[in-house]
Scaffold this motif. Structure first.
Motif, PDB file in Angstrom:
ATOM      1  N   TYR A  25     -41.574 181.815 -21.578  1.00 33.95           N
ATOM      2  CA  TYR A  25     -41.410 182.807 -22.641  1.00 33.95           C
ATOM      3  C   TYR A  25     -42.227 182.411 -23.873  1.00 33.95           C
ATOM      4  O   TYR A  25     -42.896 183.253 -24.477  1.00 33.95           O
ATOM      5  CB  TYR A  25     -39.927 182.946 -22.991  1.00 33.95           C
ATOM      6  N   TRP A  29     -41.724 191.537 -20.732  1.00 30.90           N
ATOM      7  CA  TRP A  29     -40.957 190.420 -20.173  1.00 30.90           C
ATOM      8  C   TRP A  29     -39.763 190.947 -19.380  1.00 30.90           C
ATOM      9  O   TRP A  29     -39.484 190.489 -18.279  1.00 30.90           O
ATOM     10  CB  TRP A  29     -40.482 189.500 -21.291  1.00 30.90           C
ATOM     11  N   GLU A  30     -39.073 191.913 -19.970  1.00 34.53           N
ATOM     12  CA  GLU A  30     -37.891 192.483 -19.309  1.00 34.53           C
ATOM     13  C   GLU A  30     -38.282 193.186 -18.006  1.00 34.53           C
ATOM     14  O   GLU A  30     -37.580 193.065 -17.001  1.00 34.53           O
ATOM     15  CB  GLU A  30     -37.177 193.442 -20.251  1.00 34.53           C
ATOM     16  N   LYS A  31     -39.387 193.911 -18.015  1.00 32.71           N
ATOM     17  CA  LYS A  31     -39.837 194.609 -16.806  1.00 32.71           C
ATOM     18  C   LYS A  31     -40.287 193.610 -15.734  1.00 32.71           C
ATOM     19  O   LYS A  31     -40.045 193.818 -14.551  1.00 32.71           O
ATOM     20  CB  LYS A  31     -40.976 195.582 -17.117  1.00 32.71           C
ATOM     21  N   THR A  34     -39.432 190.271 -15.401  1.00 35.65           N
ATOM     22  CA  THR A  34     -38.419 189.316 -14.933  1.00 35.65           C
ATOM     23  C   THR A  34     -37.099 189.975 -14.573  1.00 35.65           C
ATOM     24  O   THR A  34     -36.275 189.373 -13.888  1.00 35.65           O
ATOM     25  CB  THR A  34     -38.141 188.247 -15.998  1.00 35.65           C
ATOM     26  N   SER A  83     -41.773 191.811 -25.395  1.00 39.80           N
ATOM     27  CA  SER A  83     -40.374 191.725 -24.963  1.00 39.80           C
ATOM     28  C   SER A  83     -40.081 192.761 -23.884  1.00 39.80           C
ATOM     29  O   SER A  83     -39.402 192.470 -22.899  1.00 39.80           O
ATOM     30  CB  SER A  83     -39.432 191.942 -26.151  1.00 39.80           C
ATOM     31  N   PHE A  84     -40.616 193.953 -24.046  1.00 34.87           N
ATOM     32  CA  PHE A  84     -40.459 195.006 -23.044  1.00 34.87           C
ATOM     33  C   PHE A  84     -41.111 194.578 -21.731  1.00 34.87           C
ATOM     34  O   PHE A  84     -40.522 194.729 -20.649  1.00 34.87           O
ATOM     35  CB  PHE A  84     -41.073 196.315 -23.558  1.00 34.87           C
ATOM     36  N   LYS A  99     -34.849 190.438 -16.705  1.00 35.11           N
ATOM     37  CA  LYS A  99     -33.875 189.898 -17.657  1.00 35.11           C
ATOM     38  C   LYS A  99     -34.365 190.128 -19.072  1.00 35.11           C
ATOM     39  O   LYS A  99     -35.564 190.219 -19.317  1.00 35.11           O
ATOM     40  CB  LYS A  99     -33.695 188.387 -17.458  1.00 35.11           C
ATOM     41  N   LYS A 100     -33.421 190.213 -19.999  1.00 34.79           N
ATOM     42  CA  LYS A 100     -33.790 190.313 -21.408  1.00 34.79           C
ATOM     43  C   LYS A 100     -34.453 189.011 -21.836  1.00 34.79           C
ATOM     44  O   LYS A 100     -34.127 187.946 -21.309  1.00 34.79           O
ATOM     45  CB  LYS A 100     -32.562 190.578 -22.267  1.00 34.79           C
ATOM     46  N   PRO A 101     -35.368 189.069 -22.799  1.00 31.62           N
ATOM     47  CA  PRO A 101     -35.990 187.833 -23.287  1.00 31.62           C
ATOM     48  C   PRO A 101     -34.922 186.912 -23.878  1.00 31.62           C
ATOM     49  O   PRO A 101     -33.948 187.383 -24.471  1.00 31.62           O
ATOM     50  CB  PRO A 101     -36.944 188.311 -24.379  1.00 31.62           C
TER      51      PRO A 101
END
Length: 99
Positions: free
Chosen positions: A60, A35-37, A39, A32-33, A41-43
Motif C-alpha cells: 500500500y 486499491w479496493e478494486k 484487492t 484508494s478506489f 479490501k478497503k485500503p
C-alpha cells in the motif's frame, strides 16, 4: 552555475501549491478506489496496525507513494508549462501596448 537560476514568482508558488494540494487529494481518492478494486479490501487506515500484514502495508505504501508522486510531478509540470506560456503571452501583450 549555482545561484544564477531564476526564483519562481509568488504567484506561481501559490498556483503550484494549490495544484499540489488538488492533485494530492484527487490521486489519493483514485488510488484508494483502485486499491479496493484490485484487492477487494478497503485500503488500510493505519499501516502500523497489527491487523494489517507487513506485505499489505508495504504494498500500500509503495502504490500510494509512487502513484501520488507521479501524479504530482505530471500535473505540476503541465501546470507550470501552461502558467509560463500564459505569462509570456501576457508579457507580449504588455510590450505591444507600450510600443
Amino acid at each position: 552555475m549555482a545561484g544564477t537560476e531564476e526564483k519562481p514568482d509568488m504567484q506561481w508558488r501559490i498556483v503550484g501549491g494549490l495544484v499540489g494540494l488538488a492533485v494530492g487529494f484527487l490521486s489519493k481518492k483514485v488510488l484508494s478506489f483502485a486499491w479496493e478494486k484490485a484487492t477487494g479490501k478497503k485500503p488500510p487506515a493505519n499501516t502500523d496496525s497489527p491487523d494489517v500484514s507487513l506485505g499489505e502495508a508495504v504494498a500500500y505504501a509503495v502504490v500510494m507513494g509512487l502513484g501520488m508522486e507521479v501524479a504530482r510531478i505530471v500535473m505540476t509540470r503541465a501546470a507550470a508549462k501552461k502558467w509560463y506560456s500564459w505569462k509570456a503571452a501576457a508579457q507580449a501583450v504588455q510590450d505591444e501596448i507600450k510600443d
